[in-house]
Design a protein around this motif. Structure first.
Motif, short mmCIF file in Angstrom:
data_model
loop_
_atom_site.label_atom_id
_atom_site.label_comp_id
_atom_site.label_asym_id
_atom_site.label_seq_id
_atom_site.Cartn_x
_atom_site.Cartn_y
_atom_site.Cartn_z
N HIS A 233 0.87 -1.19 0.00
CA HIS A 233 0.00 0.00 0.00
C HIS A 233 0.90 1.24 0.00
O HIS A 233 1.04 1.94 1.01
N VAL A 234 1.50 1.51 -1.14
CA VAL A 234 2.55 2.53 -1.22
C VAL A 234 2.00 3.93 -0.96
O VAL A 234 2.60 4.72 -0.22
N SER A 235 0.84 4.26 -1.54
CA SER A 235 0.27 5.60 -1.34
C SER A 235 -0.09 5.83 0.13
O SER A 235 0.14 6.93 0.67
N ASP A 236 -0.63 4.82 0.81
CA ASP A 236 -0.96 4.95 2.23
C ASP A 236 0.31 5.10 3.07
O ASP A 236 0.34 5.85 4.04
N ALA A 237 1.36 4.38 2.70
CA ALA A 237 2.64 4.49 3.40
C ALA A 237 3.19 5.90 3.29
O ALA A 237 3.72 6.47 4.26
N LEU A 238 3.02 6.49 2.11
CA LEU A 238 3.50 7.86 1.89
C LEU A 238 2.78 8.85 2.79
O LEU A 238 3.39 9.77 3.35
N LYS A 239 1.47 8.68 2.95
CA LYS A 239 0.69 9.57 3.83
C LYS A 239 1.20 9.51 5.27
O LYS A 239 1.33 10.53 5.95
N GLU A 240 1.46 8.30 5.75
CA GLU A 240 1.88 8.14 7.15
C GLU A 240 3.29 8.68 7.40
O GLU A 240 3.55 9.28 8.43
N VAL A 241 4.20 8.48 6.44
CA VAL A 241 5.56 8.98 6.65
C VAL A 241 5.57 10.51 6.58
O VAL A 241 6.41 11.17 7.21
N ARG A 242 4.63 11.08 5.86
CA ARG A 242 4.50 12.55 5.86
C ARG A 242 4.07 13.07 7.24
O ARG A 242 4.49 14.15 7.66
N GLU A 243 3.22 12.30 7.92
CA GLU A 243 2.82 12.69 9.29
C GLU A 243 4.03 12.70 10.20
O GLU A 243 4.15 13.55 11.09
N CYS A 244 4.94 11.75 10.01
CA CYS A 244 6.17 11.71 10.79
C CYS A 244 6.99 12.97 10.54
O CYS A 244 7.50 13.59 11.48
N LEU A 245 7.10 13.36 9.25
CA LEU A 245 7.92 14.53 8.91
C LEU A 245 7.30 15.84 9.36
O LEU A 245 8.00 16.84 9.53
N LYS A 246 5.97 15.86 9.55
CA LYS A 246 5.35 17.06 10.12
C LYS A 246 5.85 17.31 11.53
O LYS A 246 6.00 18.45 11.96
#
Length: 492
Positions: A233-246
């Motif tokens: 689930h690459v797109s979902d993984a991208l959303k979550e790692v963006r939350e980390c970077l916030k």
């Protein structure tokens, strides 16, 4: 404001002036009792209607207007409790007990919060004090006497986990979570058990809950992102790692992971768009780029090979497609990829194998329309392969247009015109010429060509028996068993 005239301003530093003014302004902005009561009434009304967020807004205002009123904290705490915001509910109930230590309702609410957080010793202490004040409260007595068993179960969960008995640990943690659903510790432990037993979907669910409970955990977002990526689930993984970077823009794990996942997500999305726009070569190129970036995570590799399989079939690169489809199926059995493989096999005229592939697809996903239709088509094409193949007769591809077909017909008809032959060769030429003329008739007629492509020969008397396309609809039917006539065709 008369007290300001008694201050010797010459002896006060600029910093102290600002401090004094801040205190004065804060004092002057305090809400009146009537305003506080108004907020409490509105909060109560919204609460009764189930509009918790609106109720919370007014209870905030009431607390700010009268920060020493224990009831305002209590009412706000109950809303936090209803919203599942354990941290803030705990703070408010604790504040109430600091202002009024004998407020039993606040202590009971705090005990319930501790219980839901799996902070069992704290819950036990509060329940005991509630029992001292209300010794006949059966519900509280029941909870108090159950606490010791919860404590023992929690120790057992941890022991199972340390001992590697992950299934037992997960099962017991699940029972405790029915009592303590706000425990990030229990959910995290159960997630680790699920990961250890390769139940990644369940682990994702638990880690999502942990992140909601903790809200500021970069490690939690990173862990969730990597799990989703492992699941493909690459797109979902991208959303979550963006939350980390916030939370931490330079996080040592999240930042490099983000750069990689962002590239792969873009390439996979481009594969889908290119496939839809029929840019199959571009789709193949992007899928190969994904494989250069990722060669370890099975389901991401599977996604890339799935696109290689699908787009190679559509580009009529049947041999390459067959290899890509088989490679993808080694990673995961998928009904649609089995259908793509079957289409590649049809393209290679391997009809028996295509039939088996469509049958496998139906075993994976019973009732799949594409597989049913494909199976019927492959069976007809297999039968047809034992008869005339009009495309082969004219030497054209199945994708040839009318102009290409007409050109091939003229060339073949000139070559095999019976007038060009004598004796036994003339009989062979007659048969070939009949087939050439039949091929032109079928392939230049859209309706007949569609019939042939679906596996039915429109000029075959057996295939058309009982239909509207009998043998007398074939203008060459009188040549089927040889002909006494001389051919006098002329070609431009």
């Amino acid at each position: 404001m008369d007290y300001l005239t008694n201050i010797n301003w010459n002896k006060i530093t600029p910093c102290l002036v600002l401090l004094v003014l801040e205190v004065v302004l804060e004092f002057s902005e305090c809400a009146t009792p009537s305003e506080v009561n108004k907020h409490l009434e509105l909060g109560r009304d919204f609460l009764a209607r189930g509009q918790l967020s609106d109720a919370l807004t007014h209870y905030h205002a009431a607390v700010e207007g009268d920060p020493h009123n224990y009831l305002t904290y209590f009412k706000r705490g109950t809303v936090y409790y209803a919203l599942g915001k354990a941290k803030f509910a705990l703070q408010d109930f604790t504040k109430v007990l600091e202002l009024k230590s004998d407020f039993t309702s606040a202590r009971l609410h705090r005990a319930n919060v501790y219980l839901k957080l799996a902070q069992y010793m704290d819950a036990k202490e509060d329940y005991l004090e509630v029992i001292d004040a209300d010794p006949y409260n059966e519900e509280v007595l029941s909870q108090y006497y159950n606490i010791d068993s919860y404590i023992e179960d929690l120790r057992l969960v941890e022991a199972y986990y340390r001992g590697g008995d992950f299934r037992a640990a997960a099962e017991l943690a699940s029972r405790l979570l029915e009592v303590s659903p706000w425990s990030a510790q229990l959910r995290q432990l159960r997630a680790e058990c699920y990961i250890a037993t390769n139940d990644l979907f369940s682990a994702v669910s638990d880690i999502r809950s942990v992140n909601r409970l903790q809200q500021d955990s970069t490690d939690g977002y990173y862990r969730l992102a990597t799990l989703l990526y492992q699941l493909g689930h690459v797109s979902d993984a991208l959303k979550e790692v963006r939350e980390c970077l916030k939370l931490d823009p330079e996080h040592k794990k999240c930042f490099p992971f983000y750069k990689k996942v962002k590239k792969i997500d873009k390439l996979l999305l481009d594969c889908e768009e290119m496939s839809q726009s029929r840019d199959y070569v571009g789709c193949i190129e992007n899928a190969n780029k994904v494989l250069k970036l990722e060669d370890e995570v099975t389901l991401v590799v599977f996604e890339a090979k799935r696109w290689l399989c699908s787009c190679s079939v559509k580009e009529e690169l049947y041999t390459e497609a067959l290899s890509h489809c088989s490679s993808a199926l080694e990673l995961q059995k998928d009904a649609r990829i089995l259908c793509d493989k079957a289409d590649a096999l049809i393209g290679l005229e391997m009809y028996d194998d295509a039939i088996h592939a469509f049958q496998d697809a139906l075993q994976v996903e019973e009732g799949l329309h594409r597989a049913k239709e494909g199976l019927s088509r492959a069976q007809k094409l297999q039968k047809q392969s034992e008869q005339r193949d009009y495309y082969k007769i004219l030497g054209v591809k199945r994708t040839a247009n009318k102009q290409e077909i007409t050109k091939a017909y003229r060339k073949a008809a000139q070559k095999w015109h019976p007038d060009n032959f004598q004796g036994d060769e003339k009989k062979l030429a007659e048969k070939k010429f009949i087939d050439i003329a039949a091929a032109k008739e079928v392939l230049t007629d859209p309706e007949k060509r569609a019939q042939f492509d679906s596996g039915t020969d429109p000029l075959d008397p057996e295939a058309q028996r009982g239909g509207h396309g009998g043998p007398f609809n074939n203008p060459f039917h009188h040549f089927q068993h040889g002909s006494p006539f001389q051919f006098k065709f002329h070609f431009n």
